[in-house]
Design an enzyme around this catalytic site. Structure first.
Site, PDB file in Angstrom:
ATOM      1  N   GLU A   1       0.832  -1.201   0.000  1.00  0.00           N
ATOM      2  CA  GLU A   1       0.000   0.000   0.000  1.00  0.00           C
ATOM      3  C   GLU A   1       0.873   1.259   0.000  1.00  0.00           C
ATOM      4  O   GLU A   1       1.858   1.349   0.742  1.00  0.00           O
ATOM      5  CB  GLU A   1      -0.931  -0.014   1.213  1.00  0.00           C
ATOM      6  CG  GLU A   1      -1.962  -1.116   1.078  1.00  0.00           C
ATOM      7  CD  GLU A   1      -3.014  -1.107   2.175  1.00  0.00           C
ATOM      8  OE1 GLU A   1      -4.194  -1.319   1.842  1.00  0.00           O
ATOM      9  OE2 GLU A   1      -2.680  -0.881   3.338  1.00  0.00           O
TER      10      GLU A   1
ATOM     11  N   CYS B   1       3.383   8.636   0.970  1.00  0.00           N
ATOM     12  CA  CYS B   1       3.731   7.792   2.118  1.00  0.00           C
ATOM     13  C   CYS B   1       4.105   6.406   1.582  1.00  0.00           C
ATOM     14  O   CYS B   1       3.275   5.704   1.015  1.00  0.00           O
ATOM     15  CB  CYS B   1       2.516   7.738   3.052  1.00  0.00           C
ATOM     16  SG  CYS B   1       2.793   6.723   4.503  1.00  0.00           S
TER      17      CYS B   1
ATOM     18  N   CYS C   1       5.230  -6.274   9.445  1.00  0.00           N
ATOM     19  CA  CYS C   1       6.242  -5.675  10.318  1.00  0.00           C
ATOM     20  C   CYS C   1       6.613  -6.702  11.375  1.00  0.00           C
ATOM     21  O   CYS C   1       5.752  -7.448  11.838  1.00  0.00           O
ATOM     22  CB  CYS C   1       5.658  -4.414  10.972  1.00  0.00           C
ATOM     23  SG  CYS C   1       6.888  -3.443  11.878  1.00  0.00           S
TER      24      CYS C   1
ATOM     25  N   CYS D   1       3.632  -3.069  17.648  1.00  0.00           N
ATOM     26  CA  CYS D   1       3.089  -1.935  18.403  1.00  0.00           C
ATOM     27  C   CYS D   1       1.583  -2.166  18.563  1.00  0.00           C
ATOM     28  O   CYS D   1       0.896  -2.456  17.573  1.00  0.00           O
ATOM     29  CB  CYS D   1       3.392  -0.632  17.687  1.00  0.00           C
ATOM     30  SG  CYS D   1       5.168  -0.432  17.423  1.00  0.00           S
TER      31      CYS D   1
ATOM     32  N   CYS E   1      -1.182  -0.413  16.325  1.00  0.00           N
ATOM     33  CA  CYS E   1      -0.937  -0.282  14.883  1.00  0.00           C
ATOM     34  C   CYS E   1      -1.456  -1.502  14.129  1.00  0.00           C
ATOM     35  O   CYS E   1      -1.131  -2.641  14.488  1.00  0.00           O
ATOM     36  CB  CYS E   1       0.566  -0.115  14.641  1.00  0.00           C
ATOM     37  SG  CYS E   1       1.009  -0.164  12.889  1.00  0.00           S
TER      38      CYS E   1
ATOM     39  N   CYS F   1      -2.656   6.938   9.146  1.00  0.00           N
ATOM     40  CA  CYS F   1      -1.524   6.350   9.871  1.00  0.00           C
ATOM     41  C   CYS F   1      -1.939   5.080  10.596  1.00  0.00           C
ATOM     42  O   CYS F   1      -2.922   5.085  11.333  1.00  0.00           O
ATOM     43  CB  CYS F   1      -1.025   7.302  10.964  1.00  0.00           C
ATOM     44  SG  CYS F   1      -0.385   8.816  10.361  1.00  0.00           S
TER      45      CYS F   1
HETATM   46  N1  SAH Z   1       7.415   1.639  11.496  1.00  0.00           N
HETATM   47  C1  SAH Z   1       7.711   3.007  11.423  1.00  0.00           C
HETATM   48  C2  SAH Z   1       7.089   3.653  10.216  1.00  0.00           C
HETATM   49  C3  SAH Z   1       5.571   3.638  10.226  1.00  0.00           C
HETATM   50  S1  SAH Z   1       5.065   5.281  10.394  1.00  0.00           S
HETATM   51  C4  SAH Z   1       7.322   3.681  12.696  1.00  0.00           C
HETATM   52  O1  SAH Z   1       6.670   3.056  13.493  1.00  0.00           O
HETATM   53  O2  SAH Z   1       7.722   4.823  12.889  1.00  0.00           O
HETATM   54  C5  SAH Z   1       3.450   5.179  10.842  1.00  0.00           C
HETATM   55  C6  SAH Z   1       3.150   6.125  11.992  1.00  0.00           C
HETATM   56  O3  SAH Z   1       1.771   5.978  12.360  1.00  0.00           O
HETATM   57  C7  SAH Z   1       3.965   5.777  13.217  1.00  0.00           C
HETATM   58  O4  SAH Z   1       4.256   6.916  13.961  1.00  0.00           O
HETATM   59  C8  SAH Z   1       2.990   4.917  13.966  1.00  0.00           C
HETATM   60  O5  SAH Z   1       3.342   4.816  15.307  1.00  0.00           O
HETATM   61  C9  SAH Z   1       1.699   5.638  13.729  1.00  0.00           C
HETATM   62  N2  SAH Z   1       0.522   4.784  13.925  1.00  0.00           N
HETATM   63  C10 SAH Z   1       0.459   3.440  13.903  1.00  0.00           C
HETATM   64  N3  SAH Z   1      -0.801   3.020  14.135  1.00  0.00           N
HETATM   65  C11 SAH Z   1      -1.562   4.125  14.295  1.00  0.00           C
HETATM   66  C12 SAH Z   1      -2.947   4.340  14.515  1.00  0.00           C
HETATM   67  N4  SAH Z   1      -3.788   3.332  14.605  1.00  0.00           N
HETATM   68  N5  SAH Z   1      -3.379   5.606  14.621  1.00  0.00           N
HETATM   69  C13 SAH Z   1      -2.506   6.661  14.475  1.00  0.00           C
HETATM   70  N6  SAH Z   1      -1.205   6.508  14.247  1.00  0.00           N
HETATM   71  C14 SAH Z   1      -0.711   5.261  14.155  1.00  0.00           C
HETATM   72 FE1  SF4 Z   2       5.707  -1.626  12.811  1.00  0.00          FE
HETATM   73 FE2  SF4 Z   2       3.419  -0.297  13.121  1.00  0.00          FE
HETATM   74 FE3  SF4 Z   2       5.190  -0.390  15.107  1.00  0.00          FE
HETATM   75 FE4  SF4 Z   2       5.732   1.061  12.936  1.00  0.00          FE
HETATM   76  S1  SF4 Z   2       4.069   1.443  14.375  1.00  0.00           S
HETATM   77  S2  SF4 Z   2       7.106  -0.354  13.990  1.00  0.00           S
HETATM   78  S3  SF4 Z   2       4.750  -0.224  11.345  1.00  0.00           S
HETATM   79  S4  SF4 Z   2       4.078  -2.140  14.252  1.00  0.00           S
END
Ligand code: SAH
Ligand code: SF4
Length: 407
Positions: free
Chosen positions: A127, A140, A147, A151, A154, A386
């Site tokens: 995506e 983006c 991954c 987290c 996410c 995000c």
């Molecule tokens: N893996 C990297 C790059 C992904 S960036 C990282 O974690 O930084 C995607 C961004 O969106 C990250 O800051 C992540 O923490 C945030 N994110 C993930 N899930 C989300 C959600 N459900 N709502 C808002 N932000 C989210």
């Molecule tokens: Fe992976 Fe999502 Fe955590 Fe970024 S925020 S490191 S994409 S699990």
């Protein structure tokens, strides 16, 4: 040694002395290769070093500035040269499986990369999201499918890692997006979204914030970002390329030194106990080590600040005390703070903080001198915001693996 100048092209002699290619040779995809790699392939194809350099410059320009995918369009290359290229190389593009356009103009594409030329690289769906804003447009870009990190807020984190993307698959996301948005010379802009019109490029900024943890795919991400930034090619300024990491601390200084791009940190919590839960990589590299890496990030200054992303989770990390601690933690780091309203996904265990809570939190941060924009969620209606990205590649890769097992 082969020369492809026009004189010889007319005689056709140079074709006769090219080394034979075996039937098993797979054409090399030039997308994602750096200049020296392209040059190397041309030398392998039989060109002398000087000519290889000249031809690689031409290829570089056609691929990245003009966005061509067909060697026959390369009008400043002799016919024999074009034939040589077509015999050995391709300029790959993924299949566009779908395109969704949000009511706010955000676009989400699902790109299918059928294979990376290697049997251990199953096809994957990736995506890529385009976010238009007045005067600028941000792409983006994904770095992995799934991954390895988990987290808890996410959606991507619920998809186990299928595989790293190659540098070609990372660069192709930008090439494809430029093509679809009419960003190459002679291209036509879509008229259904907020895509900037006129001379401005549709894509002015890149964020490595799609699927995956970019610093766990270090070499491919690095090469791709250097290709994005190449001034004779895609020409995206390093200051407009941002890499976001959840905190792979030992890779932060190297990526800064080797690419000079901007850094964003997925912070999300100001205490180790909570961050251990939300961003589990914190157990390996706690806040103190992460912030030290930020303080010493190559090139960091007030003009080149680090962005700290902070997702607003109701009742979890959104108290006034959290806001004050956030300000204290970042006191001696040139920082920007991005508050991100939590974007829900099916089965997600959190809720987004209420709006007045977000405002109070942001007031505290603002009073400490940070312009802390609350990032308006974009493309929520098409699950492009995000943390909402997740492709179906899990099943594909499983099937693929089964197929490989039975081969
Ligand atoms: N893996 C990297 C790059 C992904 S960036 C990282 O974690 O930084 C995607 C961004 O969106 C990250 O800051 C992540 O923490 C945030 N994110 C993930 N899930 C989300 C959600 N459900 N709502 C808002 N932000 C989210
Ligand atoms: Fe992976 Fe999502 Fe955590 Fe970024 S925020 S490191 S994409 S699990």
């Amino acid at each position: 040694m082969v020369s492809l100048d026009i004189e010889k092209a007319r005689t056709g002699r140079e074709r006769a002395v090219l080394p034979d290619r075996g039937p098993s040779d797979i054409p090399v995809d030039l997308v994602g290769l750096d200049r020296s790699q392209i040059e190397g392939h041309l030398v392998q194809a039989g060109l002398g070093p000087k000519e290889a350099r000249m031809r690689s410059r031409q290829l570089w320009n056609w691929i990245h500035v003009n966005g061509v995918t067909d060697f026959s369009a390369m009008t400043n290359v002799s016919k024999a040269g074009r034939q040589l290229f077509a015999d050995r190389f391709v300029i790959g593009r993924p299949e566009r499986v779908s395109e969704q356009v949000s009511s706010d103009g955000t676009r989400k594409w699902l790109f299918r990369f059928s294979d990376a030329g290697q049997p251990n690289m199953p096809p994957v769906d990736v995506e890529t999201v385009y976010i238009p804003e007045p005067g600028r447009g941000t792409l983006c870009v994904s770095s992995q499918v799934g991954c390895t990190l988990t987290c808890s807020f996410c959606h991507t984190g619920t998809q186990r890692l299928v595989r790293n993307l190659t540098s070609g698959e990372i660069v192709a996301q930008l090439l494809m997006a430029r093509q679809l948005l009419g960003d190459f010379p002679g291209g036509i802009r879509p008229t259904d979204g907020l895509v900037p019109s006129g001379d401005t490029r549709a894509i002015t900024n890149i964020v490595m914030m799609g699927m995956g943890e970019p610093l766990y795919n270090y070499d491919n991400v690095k090469r791709a970002m250097l290709i994005f930034a190449d001034g004779d090619g895609l020409s995206v300024s390093r200051r407009r390329i941002t890499l976001s990491t959840s905190g792979v601390v030992d890779r932060i200084a190297p990526i800064g030194r080797e690419t000079g791009v901007m850094l964003a940190i997925s912070l999300h919590a100001v205490r180790n106990d909570l961050r251990n839960e939300l961003v589990p990589i914190n157990r390996k590299w706690p806040l103190e080590e992460l912030l030290e890496a930020c303080r010493t990030y190559p090139g960091v200054s007030n003009a080149r600040r680090i962005t700290f992303e902070y997702v607003m989770l109701k009742g979890i990390n959104d108290s006034d005390a959290d806001a004050r601690k956030l300000v204290r933690l970042l006191a001696n780091i040139p920082a920007k703070i991005n508050l991100i309203p939590f974007n829900p996904w099916p089965g997600s265990p959190y809720e987004c903080s209420d709006w007045d809570r977000i405002e109070k939190f942001s007031d505290i941060v603002n009073r400490a001198g940070y312009a802390s924009p609350v990032r308006t969620p974009r493309g929520r209606d098409i699950a492009a915001a995000c943390g909402q990205l997740k492709s179906e590649s899990e099943r594909l890769s499983f099937r693929q693996r089964k197929a490989l097992e039975t081969e």
